[in-house]
Design a protein around this motif. Structure first.
Motif, PDB file in Angstrom:
ATOM      1  N   SER A  61      49.437  42.736 -43.878  1.00 18.99           N
ATOM      2  CA  SER A  61      50.900  42.533 -44.363  1.00 18.99           C
ATOM      3  C   SER A  61      51.174  40.960 -44.350  1.00 18.99           C
ATOM      4  CB  SER A  61      51.964  43.190 -43.852  1.00 18.99           C
ATOM      5  OG  SER A  61      51.839  44.638 -44.022  1.00 18.99           O
ATOM      6  N   VAL A  62      50.863  40.241 -43.396  1.00 14.90           N
ATOM      7  CA  VAL A  62      50.739  38.969 -42.975  1.00 14.90           C
ATOM      8  C   VAL A  62      50.020  38.114 -44.289  1.00 14.90           C
ATOM      9  CG1 VAL A  62      50.241  36.998 -41.802  1.00 14.90           C
ATOM     10  CG2 VAL A  62      51.403  38.957 -40.485  1.00 14.90           C
ATOM     11  N   ARG A  67      50.039  34.973 -49.098  1.00 21.09           N
ATOM     12  CA  ARG A  67      49.396  34.511 -50.250  1.00 21.09           C
ATOM     13  C   ARG A  67      50.313  34.765 -51.424  1.00 21.09           C
ATOM     14  NH1 ARG A  67      45.855  31.853 -47.991  1.00 21.09           N
ATOM     15  NH2 ARG A  67      43.847  32.562 -47.666  1.00 21.09           N
ATOM     16  N   ALA A  68      51.217  35.765 -51.343  1.00 23.89           N
ATOM     17  CA  ALA A  68      52.207  35.713 -52.496  1.00 23.89           C
ATOM     18  C   ALA A  68      52.857  34.532 -52.496  1.00 23.89           C
ATOM     19  CB  ALA A  68      52.987  37.067 -52.280  1.00 23.89           C
ATOM     20  N   GLY A  69      53.252  33.791 -51.414  1.00 22.24           N
ATOM     21  CA  GLY A  69      53.892  32.762 -51.492  1.00 22.24           C
ATOM     22  C   GLY A  69      53.282  31.311 -51.516  1.00 22.24           C
ATOM     23  N   ASN A  70      51.872  31.569 -52.205  1.00 20.59           N
ATOM     24  CA  ASN A  70      51.017  30.452 -52.370  1.00 20.59           C
ATOM     25  C   ASN A  70      50.593  29.647 -51.459  1.00 20.59           C
ATOM     26  OD1 ASN A  70      51.251  31.009 -55.432  1.00 20.59           O
ATOM     27  ND2 ASN A  70      53.169  30.115 -55.434  1.00 20.59           N
ATOM     28  N   CYS A  71      50.379  30.299 -50.138  1.00 17.89           N
ATOM     29  CA  CYS A  71      50.004  29.671 -49.097  1.00 17.89           C
ATOM     30  C   CYS A  71      48.336  29.632 -49.216  1.00 17.89           C
ATOM     31  CB  CYS A  71      50.195  30.406 -47.723  1.00 17.89           C
ATOM     32  SG  CYS A  71      49.518  29.568 -46.236  1.00 17.89           S
ATOM     33  N   LEU A  93      42.933  40.858 -50.449  1.00 16.47           N
ATOM     34  CA  LEU A  93      44.276  40.467 -50.258  1.00 16.47           C
ATOM     35  C   LEU A  93      44.335  39.048 -50.202  1.00 16.47           C
ATOM     36  CD1 LEU A  93      45.801  42.849 -47.560  1.00 16.47           C
ATOM     37  CD2 LEU A  93      46.428  42.740 -50.228  1.00 16.47           C
ATOM     38  N   GLY A  94      43.089  38.445 -49.943  1.00 13.72           N
ATOM     39  CA  GLY A  94      42.947  36.908 -49.856  1.00 13.72           C
ATOM     40  C   GLY A  94      42.375  36.477 -48.566  1.00 13.72           C
ATOM     41  N   ALA A  95      41.836  36.977 -47.768  1.00 10.94           N
ATOM     42  CA  ALA A  95      40.933  36.574 -46.627  1.00 10.94           C
ATOM     43  C   ALA A  95      39.885  35.773 -46.914  1.00 10.94           C
ATOM     44  CB  ALA A  95      40.517  37.716 -45.757  1.00 10.94           C
ATOM     45  N   LEU A 122      42.461  28.052 -54.013  1.00 10.75           N
ATOM     46  CA  LEU A 122      43.387  28.799 -54.616  1.00 10.75           C
ATOM     47  C   LEU A 122      42.970  30.242 -54.638  1.00 10.75           C
ATOM     48  CD1 LEU A 122      46.027  29.166 -56.366  1.00 10.75           C
ATOM     49  CD2 LEU A 122      44.668  28.433 -58.276  1.00 10.75           C
ATOM     50  N   GLN A 123      43.602  31.108 -54.170  1.00 10.27           N
ATOM     51  CA  GLN A 123      43.290  32.577 -54.326  1.00 10.27           C
ATOM     52  C   GLN A 123      43.561  33.192 -55.579  1.00 10.27           C
ATOM     53  OE1 GLN A 123      41.977  34.361 -51.441  1.00 10.27           O
ATOM     54  NE2 GLN A 123      42.048  32.489 -50.425  1.00 10.27           N
ATOM     55  N   THR A 124      42.463  33.999 -56.267  1.00 11.82           N
ATOM     56  CA  THR A 124      42.550  34.599 -57.355  1.00 11.82           C
ATOM     57  C   THR A 124      42.189  35.884 -57.498  1.00 11.82           C
ATOM     58  OG1 THR A 124      41.465  34.303 -59.497  1.00 11.82           O
ATOM     59  CG2 THR A 124      40.012  33.801 -57.866  1.00 11.82           C
ATOM     60  N   LYS A 125      42.556  36.644 -58.425  1.00 14.09           N
ATOM     61  CA  LYS A 125      42.387  37.970 -58.704  1.00 14.09           C
ATOM     62  C   LYS A 125      40.928  38.301 -59.165  1.00 14.09           C
ATOM     63  CE  LYS A 125      47.083  39.286 -58.441  1.00 14.09           C
ATOM     64  NZ  LYS A 125      48.352  40.070 -59.265  1.00 14.09           N
TER      65      LYS A 125
END
Length: 224
Positions: A61-62, A67-71, A93-95, A122-125
């Motif tokens: 969840s963290v 990641r949703a906050g563009n960190c 989730l972006g790890a 930059l995390q991407t889907k």
């Protein structure tokens, strides 16, 4: 580097902090997920280490919230959960990397150094290498206009390779993501799945996208 470690086990947290400090880094240690989330959002870190099982807010969840906050701080997940779906879930989730407990402190330090060299990304889907595309939300793959059907193990292996383009991925790392860190899986079994994966993503008459690195493992070849 300035490193955030979010680990609720005080003994493990202190061991990690000591190892990182001895390696020349500055360390902030948190024992709660919600606190770790707030620190990641508000303070500048070069790398973050997240345990999965945390009070206040679990590590997944963290990660999802920051990641949703563009960190874009590189994140290494620490987890006692060794099943493939948990590992794949964290990567989705972006790890940027993961270690399953127990692990050697030398391996941990090496992973941290590697993430620090990589820097924020930059995390991407979607993961794209040449004309090969992997949708990490729908867990689907295609090359050019052709859809590719993958098994769960093939998908997990391909995602790991595509997240580490031009880097060597060892057979042990492939075992961890495709099976579990303590599974007794032979090299020949890993090689069998790699052969199957190649047969699905490669195009006849063209060089393979997956290169064999003798005595080490495999590497996804990125565009030149």
């Amino acid at each position: 580097m300035n490193i955030l470690v979010v680990e609720d086990n005080k003994r493990i947290g202190n061991i990690l902090r000591q190892g990182l400090v001895e390696d020349g880094h500055q360390v902030v240690l948190s024992q709660r997920g919600d606190e770790g989330r707030d620190l990641l959002i508000s303070a500048p870190f070069d790398v973050a280490v997240l345990d999965v099982m945390l009070p206040g807010l679990d590590g997944f969840s963290v990660l999802e919230q920051v990641r949703a906050g563009n960190c874009t701080v590189p994140v290494l997940m620490l987890t006692a959960k060794d099943t493939m779906p948990d590992i794949v879930h964290g990567l989705n989730l972006g790890a940027d990397d993961y270690l399953t407990k127990p692990f050697q402190i030398q391996v941990f330090i090496a992973r941290i150094r590697a993430l620090g060299r990589r820097g924020p990304v930059l995390q991407t889907k979607k993961l794209i290498t040449g004309d090969l595309e992997l949708d990490t939300v729908n867990r689907s793959a295609r090359r050019g206009s052709d859809d590719i059907t993958l098994t769960k193990k093939e998908y997990a292996i391909l995602e790991l390779l595509m997240r580490r383009v031009n880097q060597v991925v060892t057979r042990n790392q492939l075992r961890e993501v495709g099976w579990s860190y303590d599974a007794e899986v032979s090299d020949s079994s890993v090689d069998f799945y790699m052969h199957s994966l190649r047969s699905k993503i490669d195009i006849k008459g063209h060089d393979s996208l997956i290169r064999t690195v003798r005595s080490l493992g495999y590497s996804m070849v990125g565009p030149k």
